[in-house]
Each structure stands twice: as structure tokens, then as C-alpha cells.
Scaffold this active site. Structure first.
Site, PDB file in Angstrom:
ATOM      1  N   CYS A  27     -71.574   7.684  59.337  1.00 11.69           N
ATOM      2  CA  CYS A  27     -71.693   9.248  59.354  1.00 11.69           C
ATOM      3  C   CYS A  27     -72.231   9.697  57.856  1.00 11.69           C
ATOM      4  O   CYS A  27     -73.006   9.075  57.316  1.00 11.69           O
ATOM      5  CB  CYS A  27     -70.342  10.087  59.442  1.00 11.69           C
ATOM      6  SG  CYS A  27     -69.093   9.674  58.142  1.00 11.69           S
ATOM      7  N   VAL A  28     -71.968  11.001  57.549  1.00 13.48           N
ATOM      8  CA  VAL A  28     -72.829  11.658  56.337  1.00 13.48           C
ATOM      9  C   VAL A  28     -72.310  10.733  55.040  1.00 13.48           C
ATOM     10  O   VAL A  28     -73.201  10.520  54.451  1.00 13.48           O
ATOM     11  CB  VAL A  28     -72.543  13.035  56.015  1.00 13.48           C
ATOM     12  CG1 VAL A  28     -73.095  13.568  54.875  1.00 13.48           C
ATOM     13  CG2 VAL A  28     -72.906  13.734  57.384  1.00 13.48           C
TER      14      VAL A  28
END
Length: 471
Positions: A27-28
Site C-alpha cells: 500500500c502507500v
């Protein structure tokens, strides 16, 4: 020397090698693994990798905190070394869900739907903040900037239009993401969402006034009077309608020959879902959404201090479980129903508090790696990304996490008793002040000071009592 390549090699060895990976994605800020056996993970070796800022297991996934920007580079190197294909990014969801209970699966579904549309929502929130600076009075004087300088009025108007688009057509965004998540054609999801906010429908924000005036338009369908009402700013109608659309589409594709699918599947699925949406799904979920809104409004209106205290205290623990994504839907529902949310400002303060606790550890710790992580992760938390601070520092030593919760709860009580609301969802840290209604900026600023000072002081003082343990 390629540091990312070396880091990926060390991470791969620490998690038990490529044979222990069922699937992987990122993810981020984090690498996300579905592992065959988490007991094979060597956490001590993992923590020694330079780019690793922490690790934890939740929702059936073992997650390694790397940080924004670096995580995708490390993932590419790790994918190359472990032979992970791009398809694994989707496969990890299925692999991880095997270990989830029904509640965790429901929360994960909401996260999968709302996380992809967050960039549009956050961007809209930031732009609305700029619009507030230009149009709100009492910031730089009694008059607003556009009142003092009328030549800026059209400029502000265009910014407002761009900012409001994501909220006006929110069902379109949710429809795209939800239908995709449920396995259907996401383009049909966009059409379904836009259909629910079609200009020919009565605007949902004018529903109350139209109801009092007895001016609600109706269709007569099969002998039933169906309100010709749109669902601007509503979350539940499009979520349920998207589920129905995807399931109808999937069922039709299984039964209709490929040569006829283009002519039959999409038209029938959209037509049937449209009728169901306006006849049943819309009215029922609109009532449920209004009920949820009324409950939260009643709690925070009649027991503001208690509501702020509880939400301020539980938000950070909710982040650990992933259940905080559930409240994003509530925030959007509140914005669509009452024009603002009193929950999101607490989120911003919680993030600030976690950053402050991590910053205090910078002045206490002797380990250079964790000391450096404390500083960089605190800055990241102040800008809305809390994972490095929470999982890399605060949860590692526990007491900074608790001190942050205490500071967050106190700050939350302050802003809730002063009726602070956010007009939109923005960056969940110090920049979050731009999403707050302009008349409450000073009150929210005091809340930010509390969220900065209290966790920092508590963490620092408590750490001093454990100085030998932290040396």
C-alpha cells in the site's frame, strides 16, 4: 550498491523466504504479505533492515512498514527476487481473507472500496480549504478576501466548483470502486452512481424542504408511487446498489453466450438494478443512513465530551485493527446529510498526537536507527501518515502509544464541546485545519496544541523514569 535490492533480499530472508509467501502486495507505506506460516518470520532480523520501520500482523496479513515513496521500490525488487507477479497484488486479498472472521471481512470490504477513492476526496478537501481561506470572513479581517478584492471572486468560485465535484458526484466514485470490488464492470458502477444523482431527480439536499412543502415528485411504477429523489452525498444507497448490480452481471455472464453478452448483460443488469435502487434500495438505505446520522448527532450533541473522549481514545487502536476505515463511510454520510463531520477532526488530532509521542522519543532514545525513525515518522504523522510512527516507534515501546491516546482524547474533548466540524475530509494531520469550518479554526488550533504538547510531555516524562531500559 542498490540499497533497495539489498533491503528486499534481507526482508525476504527474514520472512521465511519466497516459499513462505502465499502472495504479496503493498500500500502507500507497507509491504503486505499473506504468509503460509507467520511463525517462520525472524522479527529480530527484520527489524535490523535499514528501511524497515516496524512490522505487525493484522487481518490475516503480515505487514512490514517501509514508508511512503520507498515501499514501491522495495516491493519491485522483492517481487523480482521472489518471482511475485503483478497478479499477486489481487491474489493477496483472497489469500489473506482465509484467516478473517465475518466482521473483519466486512471491514476489509469497506477499506477496499473507500481507499481507492481517497485521493479524490482528500484533494477535494484541500481545495475546499483554499476556497475557505478566500471566501470566509474573520480570518484576515471582518471581510473575506473576495470581499476585499472582488477580482478574486471568480477564481474562488472555480476552485469551489472543482472541490465540490468529488462530493456532488460521490456515488459515481463509490459506484466505480464498489462494483469493481464486488467483481462487476466498474464502468457500469460509474453509470449507476451518476444515475442516482441525475439532474432530473430532486436533489437530496433539498429533500427535507420539499417534503415539508409537499412538493416531492413521484413516478407511478406498477401501481406504486416511487419518490423521484436523488442520493447526492449518500453512501449506503450506492453501496448496496453496486452489490446488486455486480451480482446480477456475474449471474447473467454465466448464463448468456459470449456473442450476446454485449447486447444483454449490461442493459439488463443496469435496468433491473436501476428499478430496484429507486423502488427499494434507495428509500430503505436512505432511512438507515439518516438513522445512523441521527444517532451520531444525538450522541455528540447531548454528550459531546463523552463522545469526544471515547472516539479520541479508540481511534488509534482502530487503526491497528483496520476498523477505522468503517468510519470513513460515516464521515461521508455526515457530510452529505448535515454538511459536515465532527468525527474527522478527531482523526486529525489523533494523528498529530501519535507524531508528538514519536517526536518525544527522539530526545530519549540512544539507538541511532530508531532515533532517526522517531524524527522522520513524527513529521510524517504531522502530515497525516501515522503508520511509521505508530508501528515503528510508539507500539514498539507501548507507553508512547498510550500517552498519544491520552493526548488525543483530551484534545478531542476540547473540540467536541466547542462543536468543531470539518466541512470535508482532508489531510489528517496539521494541514487538516484547512478542512475545518473557518469560524472554528482558532478552537481547532488550540486542540492541535493540546495534541502536540500533552503526548510529548507525558512520553518524555515517563521515558525519563525508564531511561535505563531505553538506553
Amino acid at each position: 550498491m542498490n540499497t533497495n535490492k539489498e533491503a528486499a533480499k534481507e526482508i525476504l530472508a527474514a520472512i521465511g523466504g519466497e516459499e513462505n509467501i502465499s502472495s504479496a502486495t503493498h500500500c502507500v507505506t507497507r509491504l503486505r504479505f499473506a504468509l503460509h506460516d507467520e511463525n517462520k518470520v525472524n522479527k529480530e532480523a527484520l527489524e535490523k533492515v535499514d528501511v524497515v520501520k516496524g512490522s505487525f500482523s493484522t487481518n490475516g496479513q503480515f505487514q512490514v512498514v517501509i514508508g511512503q515513496g520507498t515501499v514501491d521500490k522495495v516491493y519491485k525488487e522483492l517481487a523480482a527476487q521472489a518471482g511475485i507477479t503483478q497478479a499477486s497484488k489481487e491474489e493477496v486479498k483472497t489469500a489473506a481473507e482465509k484467516n478473517l472472521n465475518p466482521l473483519q471481512r466486512a471491514v476489509k470490504t469497506l477499506a477496499d472500496i473507500f481507499i481507492p477513492i481517497l485521493p479524490a476526496i482528500v484533494t477535494a478537501g484541500l481545495l475546499m480549504g483554499i476556497n475557505n481561506i478566500l471566501t470566509a470572513g474573520g480570518i484576515f479581517g471582518e471581510q473575506s478576501i473576495v470581499e476585499m478584492y472582488p477580482q478574486w471572486a471568480d477564481f474562488a468560485n472555480i476552485i469551489n466548483l472543482i472541490a465540490n465535484t468529488a462530493f456532488v458526484f460521490l456515488p459515481g466514485l463509490i459506484g466505480w470502486s464498489a462494483v469493481k470490488r464486488f467483481g462487476g464492470n466498474e464502468l457500469l458502477g460509474i453509470v449507476l452512481g451518476l444515475m442516482l444523482v441525475h439532474p432530473d431527480l430532486l436533489n437530496a439536499w433539498g429533500y427535507g424542504a420539499a417534503q415539508e412543502a409537499g412538493e416531492i415528485p413521484y413516478w407511478n411504477l406498477f401501481g406504486m408511487d416511487v419518490a423521484k429523489v436523488g442520493y447526492q452525498g449518500q453512501v449506503l444507497p450506492i453501496l448496496f446498489a453496486s452489490f446488486v448490480l455486480a451480482k446480477i452481471e456475474i449471474a447473467l455472464k454465466k448464463r448468456i453466450p459470449d456473442s450476446f453478452q454485449l447486447l444483454i448483460v449490461a442493459p439488463v443488469a443496469l435496468l433491473v438494478t436501476g428499478f430496484i435502487a429507486f423502488i427499494a434500495i434507495g428509500p430503505i438505505t436512505f432511512a438507515i443512513g439518516s438513522g445512523i446520522t441521527d444517532i451520531f448527532v444525538a450522541i455528540f450533541s447531548n454528550f459531546a465530551a463523552l463522545g469526544g473522549l471515547l472516539y479520541g481514545a479508540i481511534y488509534a487502536p482502530l487503526v491497528i485493527t483496520g476498523m477505522h476505515h468503517t468510519f470513513l463511510a460515516v464521515d461521508l454520510q455526515l457530510i452529505g446529510s448535515i454538511g459536515g463531520t465532527f468525527l474527522w477532526p478527531i482523526l486529525a488530532l489523533s494523528n498529530i498526537a501519535q507524531g508528538s509521542a514519536a517526536l518525544a522519543m527522539y530526545f530519549i532514545l540512544k539507538d541511532e536507527k530508531v532515533k532517526g525513525l522517531s524524527l522522520t515518522s513524527s513529521i510524517s504523522a504531522y502530515l497525516g501518515i501515522t503508520e511509521p510512527a505508530m508501528f515503528g516507534v510508539n507500539l514498539r515501546y507501548r507507553f508512547p502509544f498510550i500517552c498519544a491516546i491520552i493526548g488525543s482524547a483530551i484534545a478531542a474533548v476540547w473540540i467536541t464541546v466547542n462543536s468543531v466540524m470539518a466541512l470535508s475530509i482532508g489531510v489528517g494531520g496539521i494541514p487538516g485545519i484547512f478542512s475545518i469550518e473557518p469560524g472554528k479554526w482558532l478552537v481547532f488550533a488550540v486542540g492541535m496544541v493540546i495534541a502536540i504538547v500533552v503526548p510529548f510531555v507525558l512520553t518524555y516524562l515517563f521515558a525519563k523514569t525508564r531511561k535505563k531500559d531505553l538506553a
